[in-house]
Design a protein around this motif. Sequence first.
Motif, PDB file in Angstrom:
ATOM      1  N   MET A  75      21.794   7.426  -9.703  1.00 58.40           N
ATOM      2  CA  MET A  75      21.137   8.137  -8.622  1.00 58.40           C
ATOM      3  C   MET A  75      19.628   7.844  -8.671  1.00 58.40           C
ATOM      4  O   MET A  75      19.010   7.886  -9.721  1.00 58.40           O
ATOM      5  N   VAL A  76      19.037   7.560  -7.529  1.00 62.57           N
ATOM      6  CA  VAL A  76      17.628   7.225  -7.434  1.00 62.57           C
ATOM      7  C   VAL A  76      16.808   8.509  -7.381  1.00 62.57           C
ATOM      8  O   VAL A  76      17.095   9.407  -6.595  1.00 62.57           O
ATOM      9  N   LYS A  77      15.789   8.583  -8.234  1.00 59.45           N
ATOM     10  CA  LYS A  77      14.904   9.747  -8.240  1.00 59.45           C
ATOM     11  C   LYS A  77      13.842   9.551  -7.153  1.00 59.45           C
ATOM     12  O   LYS A  77      13.159   8.530  -7.133  1.00 59.45           O
ATOM     13  N   PRO A  78      13.689  10.540  -6.257  1.00 66.61           N
ATOM     14  CA  PRO A  78      12.668  10.402  -5.204  1.00 66.61           C
ATOM     15  C   PRO A  78      11.265  10.316  -5.808  1.00 66.61           C
ATOM     16  O   PRO A  78      10.998  10.857  -6.865  1.00 66.61           O
ATOM     17  N   THR A  79      10.389   9.658  -5.110  1.00 62.90           N
ATOM     18  CA  THR A  79       9.010   9.505  -5.546  1.00 62.90           C
ATOM     19  C   THR A  79       8.189  10.716  -5.113  1.00 62.90           C
ATOM     20  O   THR A  79       8.505  11.374  -4.130  1.00 62.90           O
ATOM     21  N   LYS A  80       7.120  11.009  -5.857  1.00 59.92           N
ATOM     22  CA  LYS A  80       6.213  12.090  -5.473  1.00 59.92           C
ATOM     23  C   LYS A  80       5.222  11.626  -4.404  1.00 59.92           C
ATOM     24  O   LYS A  80       4.601  12.438  -3.739  1.00 59.92           O
ATOM     25  N   VAL A  81       5.081  10.325  -4.271  1.00 61.72           N
ATOM     26  CA  VAL A  81       4.137   9.782  -3.295  1.00 61.72           C
ATOM     27  C   VAL A  81       4.666  10.079  -1.894  1.00 61.72           C
ATOM     28  O   VAL A  81       5.804   9.788  -1.572  1.00 61.72           O
ATOM     29  N   ARG A  82       3.817  10.676  -1.092  1.00 61.07           N
ATOM     30  CA  ARG A  82       4.167  10.991   0.294  1.00 61.07           C
ATOM     31  C   ARG A  82       3.487   9.985   1.218  1.00 61.07           C
ATOM     32  O   ARG A  82       2.469   9.401   0.854  1.00 61.07           O
ATOM     33  N   ASN A  83       4.072   9.806   2.401  1.00 58.89           N
ATOM     34  CA  ASN A  83       3.461   8.875   3.347  1.00 58.89           C
ATOM     35  C   ASN A  83       3.655   9.357   4.775  1.00 58.89           C
ATOM     36  O   ASN A  83       4.502  10.210   5.036  1.00 58.89           O
ATOM     37  N   VAL A  84       2.860   8.804   5.660  1.00 59.91           N
ATOM     38  CA  VAL A  84       2.941   9.128   7.085  1.00 59.91           C
ATOM     39  C   VAL A  84       3.233   7.865   7.897  1.00 59.91           C
ATOM     40  O   VAL A  84       2.789   7.726   9.033  1.00 59.91           O
ATOM     41  N   ILE A  85       3.995   6.969   7.309  1.00 58.00           N
ATOM     42  CA  ILE A  85       4.300   5.698   7.967  1.00 58.00           C
ATOM     43  C   ILE A  85       4.995   5.917   9.303  1.00 58.00           C
ATOM     44  O   ILE A  85       4.630   5.295  10.303  1.00 58.00           O
ATOM     45  N   ARG A  86       5.980   6.788   9.330  1.00 59.88           N
ATOM     46  CA  ARG A  86       6.723   7.012  10.571  1.00 59.88           C
ATOM     47  C   ARG A  86       5.776   7.468  11.680  1.00 59.88           C
ATOM     48  O   ARG A  86       5.813   6.952  12.799  1.00 59.88           O
ATOM     49  N   SER A  87       4.918   8.417  11.375  1.00 62.73           N
ATOM     50  CA  SER A  87       3.946   8.906  12.344  1.00 62.73           C
ATOM     51  C   SER A  87       3.005   7.788  12.791  1.00 62.73           C
ATOM     52  O   SER A  87       2.728   7.637  13.990  1.00 62.73           O
ATOM     53  N   LEU A  88       2.524   7.001  11.842  1.00 66.63           N
ATOM     54  CA  LEU A  88       1.626   5.889  12.178  1.00 66.63           C
ATOM     55  C   LEU A  88       2.317   4.848  13.048  1.00 66.63           C
ATOM     56  O   LEU A  88       1.693   4.276  13.947  1.00 66.63           O
ATOM     57  N   ARG A  89       3.592   4.601  12.799  1.00 65.22           N
ATOM     58  CA  ARG A  89       4.310   3.631  13.632  1.00 65.22           C
ATOM     59  C   ARG A  89       4.325   4.079  15.089  1.00 65.22           C
ATOM     60  O   ARG A  89       4.118   3.284  15.999  1.00 65.22           O
ATOM     61  N   PHE A  90       4.542   5.385  15.301  1.00 63.37           N
ATOM     62  CA  PHE A  90       4.632   5.883  16.671  1.00 63.37           C
ATOM     63  C   PHE A  90       3.277   5.972  17.351  1.00 63.37           C
ATOM     64  O   PHE A  90       3.185   5.827  18.563  1.00 63.37           O
ATOM     65  N   THR A  91       2.213   6.183  16.591  1.00 67.78           N
ATOM     66  CA  THR A  91       0.884   6.228  17.198  1.00 67.78           C
ATOM     67  C   THR A  91       0.297   4.828  17.359  1.00 67.78           C
ATOM     68  O   THR A  91      -0.783   4.675  17.934  1.00 67.78           O
ATOM     69  N   ASN A  92       0.993   3.828  16.871  1.00 67.82           N
ATOM     70  CA  ASN A  92       0.565   2.434  17.019  1.00 67.82           C
ATOM     71  C   ASN A  92       1.552   1.678  17.897  1.00 67.82           C
ATOM     72  O   ASN A  92       2.171   0.695  17.473  1.00 67.82           O
ATOM     73  N   GLY A  93       1.698   2.157  19.114  1.00 68.92           N
ATOM     74  CA  GLY A  93       2.544   1.461  20.083  1.00 68.92           C
ATOM     75  C   GLY A  93       4.019   1.550  19.802  1.00 68.92           C
ATOM     76  O   GLY A  93       4.774   0.663  20.200  1.00 68.92           O
ATOM     77  N   GLU A  94       4.444   2.632  19.143  1.00 64.42           N
ATOM     78  CA  GLU A  94       5.849   2.817  18.788  1.00 64.42           C
ATOM     79  C   GLU A  94       6.413   1.605  18.059  1.00 64.42           C
ATOM     80  O   GLU A  94       7.490   1.093  18.365  1.00 64.42           O
ATOM     81  N   MET A  95       5.659   1.155  17.069  1.00 66.49           N
ATOM     82  CA  MET A  95       6.069   0.021  16.236  1.00 66.49           C
ATOM     83  C   MET A  95       7.414   0.332  15.561  1.00 66.49           C
ATOM     84  O   MET A  95       7.616   1.417  15.041  1.00 66.49           O
ATOM     85  N   THR A  96       8.307  -0.624  15.584  1.00 67.02           N
ATOM     86  CA  THR A  96       9.600  -0.419  14.931  1.00 67.02           C
ATOM     87  C   THR A  96       9.481  -0.687  13.429  1.00 67.02           C
ATOM     88  O   THR A  96       8.515  -1.311  12.965  1.00 67.02           O
ATOM     89  N   GLN A  97      10.475  -0.227  12.698  1.00 70.36           N
ATOM     90  CA  GLN A  97      10.527  -0.514  11.263  1.00 70.36           C
ATOM     91  C   GLN A  97      10.605  -2.020  11.038  1.00 70.36           C
ATOM     92  O   GLN A  97       9.983  -2.546  10.122  1.00 70.36           O
ATOM     93  N   ALA A  98      11.339  -2.715  11.881  1.00 70.22           N
ATOM     94  CA  ALA A  98      11.478  -4.165  11.752  1.00 70.22           C
ATOM     95  C   ALA A  98      10.141  -4.870  11.988  1.00 70.22           C
ATOM     96  O   ALA A  98       9.796  -5.821  11.276  1.00 70.22           O
ATOM     97  N   GLU A  99       9.363  -4.404  12.980  1.00 68.61           N
ATOM     98  CA  GLU A  99       8.058  -5.005  13.243  1.00 68.61           C
ATOM     99  C   GLU A  99       7.110  -4.792  12.062  1.00 68.61           C
ATOM    100  O   GLU A  99       6.403  -5.717  11.659  1.00 68.61           O
ATOM    101  N   LEU A 100       7.102  -3.586  11.511  1.00 70.37           N
ATOM    102  CA  LEU A 100       6.256  -3.318  10.349  1.00 70.37           C
ATOM    103  C   LEU A 100       6.698  -4.173   9.170  1.00 70.37           C
ATOM    104  O   LEU A 100       5.869  -4.763   8.475  1.00 70.37           O
ATOM    105  N   ALA A 101       7.994  -4.262   8.956  1.00 66.85           N
ATOM    106  CA  ALA A 101       8.523  -5.083   7.862  1.00 66.85           C
ATOM    107  C   ALA A 101       8.071  -6.535   7.999  1.00 66.85           C
ATOM    108  O   ALA A 101       7.661  -7.162   7.014  1.00 66.85           O
TER     109      ALA A 101
END
Length: 79
Positions: free
Chosen positions: A1-27
Amino acid sequence: MVKPTKVRNVIRSLRFTNGEMTQAELADRVGVTRQTIIAIERGRYSPSLEMAFEIARAFKVPLDDVFQYPDTEPESKEK
């Protein structure tokens, strides 16, 4: 089982505020797979420092605007 990281991020929010960038585009911009972006967004994987900088660069923001470590005390603005 993978232990979740304590590091938090706002990637999803940033993707949507940057022209609704998809996960594939960011990748593509970062040079990783879409699955890696999904795992980072969900807090199941902490990116390397280099990858974290690449993600921040893709959004043209400082690293700490994307990633936060909750156990740190905020710096006091008063001096």
